[in-house]
Design an enzyme around this catalytic site. Structure first.
Site, PDB file in Angstrom:
ATOM      1  N   HIS A 206       0.949  -1.225   0.124  1.00 56.23           N
ATOM      2  CA  HIS A 206      -0.060   0.203  -0.010  1.00 56.23           C
ATOM      3  C   HIS A 206       0.749   1.228  -0.070  1.00 56.23           C
ATOM      4  O   HIS A 206       0.151   2.293  -0.177  1.00 56.23           O
ATOM      5  CB  HIS A 206      -0.838  -0.009   1.130  1.00 56.23           C
ATOM      6  CG  HIS A 206      -0.182   0.190   2.476  1.00 56.23           C
ATOM      7  ND1 HIS A 206       0.495  -0.570   3.233  1.00 56.23           N
ATOM      8  CD2 HIS A 206       0.121   1.506   3.085  1.00 56.23           C
ATOM      9  CE1 HIS A 206       1.053   0.142   4.292  1.00 56.23           C
ATOM     10  NE2 HIS A 206       0.826   1.267   4.236  1.00 56.23           N
TER      11      HIS A 206
HETATM   12  C1  UD1 Z   1      -2.296   5.175   5.821  1.00 58.56           C
HETATM   13  C2  UD1 Z   1      -0.954   5.596   6.744  1.00 58.56           C
HETATM   14  C3  UD1 Z   1       0.209   4.651   6.685  1.00 58.56           C
HETATM   15  C4  UD1 Z   1      -0.338   3.183   7.016  1.00 58.56           C
HETATM   16  C5  UD1 Z   1      -1.621   2.722   6.272  1.00 58.56           C
HETATM   17  C6  UD1 Z   1      -2.365   1.375   6.530  1.00 58.56           C
HETATM   18  C7  UD1 Z   1      -0.565   8.158   6.780  1.00 58.56           C
HETATM   19  C8  UD1 Z   1       0.243   9.056   6.052  1.00 58.56           C
HETATM   20  N1  UD1 Z   1      -0.568   6.833   6.099  1.00 58.56           N
HETATM   21  O1  UD1 Z   1      -1.885   5.021   4.666  1.00 58.56           O
HETATM   22  O2  UD1 Z   1       1.108   4.789   7.560  1.00 58.56           O
HETATM   23  O3  UD1 Z   1       0.437   2.200   6.624  1.00 58.56           O
HETATM   24  O4  UD1 Z   1      -2.785   3.816   6.285  1.00 58.56           O
HETATM   25  O5  UD1 Z   1      -3.306   1.383   5.683  1.00 58.56           O
HETATM   26  O6  UD1 Z   1      -1.244   8.197   7.485  1.00 58.56           O
HETATM   27  N2  UD1 Z   1      -9.044   4.544   1.418  1.00 58.56           N
HETATM   28  C9  UD1 Z   1     -10.302   4.157   1.402  1.00 58.56           C
HETATM   29  N3  UD1 Z   1     -11.147   3.691   2.566  1.00 58.56           N
HETATM   30  C10 UD1 Z   1     -10.264   3.928   3.910  1.00 58.56           C
HETATM   31  C11 UD1 Z   1      -9.085   4.462   3.808  1.00 58.56           C
HETATM   32  C12 UD1 Z   1      -8.573   5.084   2.814  1.00 58.56           C
HETATM   33  O7  UD1 Z   1     -10.963   3.949   0.352  1.00 58.56           O
HETATM   34  O8  UD1 Z   1     -11.025   3.770   4.811  1.00 58.56           O
HETATM   35  C13 UD1 Z   1      -8.315   4.889   0.193  1.00 58.56           C
HETATM   36  C14 UD1 Z   1      -8.801   6.338  -0.145  1.00 58.56           C
HETATM   37  O9  UD1 Z   1      -8.671   6.547  -1.592  1.00 58.56           O
HETATM   38  C15 UD1 Z   1      -7.611   7.186   0.274  1.00 58.56           C
HETATM   39  C16 UD1 Z   1      -6.425   6.358   0.172  1.00 58.56           C
HETATM   40  O10 UD1 Z   1      -7.023   4.999   0.466  1.00 58.56           O
HETATM   41  O11 UD1 Z   1      -7.361   8.486  -0.246  1.00 58.56           O
HETATM   42  C17 UD1 Z   1      -5.318   6.448   1.206  1.00 58.56           C
HETATM   43  O12 UD1 Z   1      -5.509   6.500   2.494  1.00 58.56           O
HETATM   44  P1  UD1 Z   1      -4.727   7.379   3.533  1.00 58.56           P
HETATM   45  O13 UD1 Z   1      -5.682   7.332   4.941  1.00 58.56           O
HETATM   46  O14 UD1 Z   1      -4.679   8.804   3.041  1.00 58.56           O
HETATM   47  O15 UD1 Z   1      -3.516   6.642   3.473  1.00 58.56           O
HETATM   48  P2  UD1 Z   1      -3.013   5.014   3.574  1.00 58.56           P
HETATM   49  O16 UD1 Z   1      -2.527   4.789   2.245  1.00 58.56           O
HETATM   50  O17 UD1 Z   1      -4.231   4.104   3.969  1.00 58.56           O
END
Ligand code: UD1
Length: 369
Positions: A206
């Site tokens: 991820h």
């Molecule tokens: C976040 C953390 C990372 C952790 C990871 C575990 C930061 C900077 N990153 O990354 O350290 O290892 O979580 O998963 O805090 N999305 C969904 N549903 C959700 C959450 C996210 O669809 O419930 C999608 C969205 O398109 C979003 C993308 O995932 O924009 C990224 O989510 P985000 O919370 O920004 O970061 P992660 O990549 O999940």
């Protein structure tokens, strides 16, 4: 002592669960509330973990959701400031290195509220990782820094942190793992997938550096497709990775390959069930490097660095980067029996949360402000 505990994203839940449980043992001394920032909001990325871990429902949900780093961090800060002003806690407890960790730390600290960081002092030295920025900024502001290993304490000392703020408590995530191992062993997902213990590999992916660039992601997935000719691959796919793979036109080849089991993100127990019995784990996660070390399962880390070097020095982890040939060479090593089982690091013993809470009870006026 009035404490606000913060969770936001998937890797926070299994770290906070044992801390809450340990706090619950001392109702006369500790009054606590749980705030969920809502950074992760999908049922499978959030609620499933509350169910599996038996965590109480959050007292306050900030419902922040996704956004750019600045948007997400800023929205959490604005919402959490209101909570702090209303609740007036003595201490805010944050875990890990996600945007929620940093946002709540800055907010509380600027209001003069003490902040404790669980899993402090980890450093990848890679400033291209958003988490490294979160770790550095969080630690510099915190009043108490609970560490998982001695190396993390040394990192903090080298940055000029006063030794009185550093408490080597152990690994709370491993508290959760040890507590749930037996329950996870009883699940039947492996049978349902038609697989046998030690005859499959488990993949998670991820990190933006692996999934946001088409060439990089394509190289990793080519390695995975090739590996699956020798060993089935189970791939519970993160929403971010699914979105990017689809956008780059890389999802079909995975979906069409019979020995790649593409799954939705799994709950804690199901994932632990798969991890415990895997022949190897391939991942770019931080937490999995520690969990596989504890389970003695070979871990191939698809990054160029780690903030958890103890998992390579003492555990079952190797850092191989994200190039196809390197990934396949590392997998071949495991398949030919050349992996190291390693040993379990000091204080990864299921009692870290108890040590943290005992320290809080012994230090009601937290020093350092
Ligand atoms: C976040 C953390 C990372 C952790 C990871 C575990 C930061 C900077 N990153 O990354 O350290 O290892 O979580 O998963 O805090 N999305 C969904 N549903 C959700 C959450 C996210 O669809 O419930 C999608 C969205 O398109 C979003 C993308 O995932 O924009 C990224 O989510 P985000 O919370 O920004 O970061 P992660 O990549 O999940």
């Amino acid at each position: 002592m009035k404490i606000i505990n913060i969770v936001g994203a998937r890797p926070n839940f299994m770290k906070m669960a044992p801390v809450i449980e340990a706090m619950n043992q001392h109702p006369a001394d500790i009054q606590h509330k749980l705030v969920h920032t809502g950074q992760h909001y999908d049922e499978k990325m959030s609620q499933a973990f509350f169910n599996d871990l038996g965590m109480p429902k959050p007292d306050i949900d900030l419902e922040i959701g996704s956004g750019s780093h600045a948007e997400q961090t800023a929205r959490i800060m604005v919402a959490f400031e209101k909570v702090c002003l209303q609740e007036k806690p003595d201490l805010v407890m944050v875990v890990g290195d996600v945007n929620s960790t940093l946002a709540c730390t800055i907010t509380a600290k600027k209001l003069g509220i003490k902040v404790a960081h669980v899993e402090a002092g980890l450093r990848s030295r890679d400033m291209a990782m958003p988490e490294e920025i979160n770790r550095l900024c969080t630690d510099v502001l915190c009043d108490v820094l609970f560490t998982t290993d001695r190396g993390a304490g040394e990192n903090l000392l080298a940055e000029g942190v006063d030794s009185s703020k550093i408490v080597f408590a152990g690994n709370v995530m491993i508290d959760t793992l040890l507590k749930h191992k037996l329950m996870a062993a009883e699940l039947v997902l492996i049978d349902e997938l038609g697989l046998r213990p030690r005859h499959y590999s488990l993949l998670t992916l991820h990190r933006p550096s692996n999934v946001d660039d088409r060439v990089v992601l394509a190289g990793i997935l080519e390695a995975v497709l090739e590996l699956s000719d020798h060993l089935p691959v189970i791939f519970p796919i993160h929403p971010r990775t699914r979105k990017m793979a689809q956008q780059f036109g890389l999802l079909d080849s995975l979906q069409n390959k019979p020995d790649i089991h593409l799954l939705q993100p799994l709950g804690y127990l199901q994932f632990l069930h798969l991890m415990m019995q895997a022949r190897m784990v391939l991942t770019d996660s931080g937490g999995l490097q520690e969990e596989t070390t504890t389970l003695g399962v070979p871990c191939i880390t698809l990054r160029n660095n780690t903030e958890r070097p103890i998992t390579c020095e003492q555990g079952s982890n190797v850092i191989v980067g994200n190039k196809k040939t390197d990934i396949l060479a590392a997998a071949e090593n495991v398949l030919s029996g050349q992996s190291r089982q390693g040993r379990i690091p000091e204080k990864w013993d299921g009692k870290a949360a108890q040590r943290i809470v005992q320290w809080l009870l012994d230090h009601p006026a937290i020093p350092g402000m």
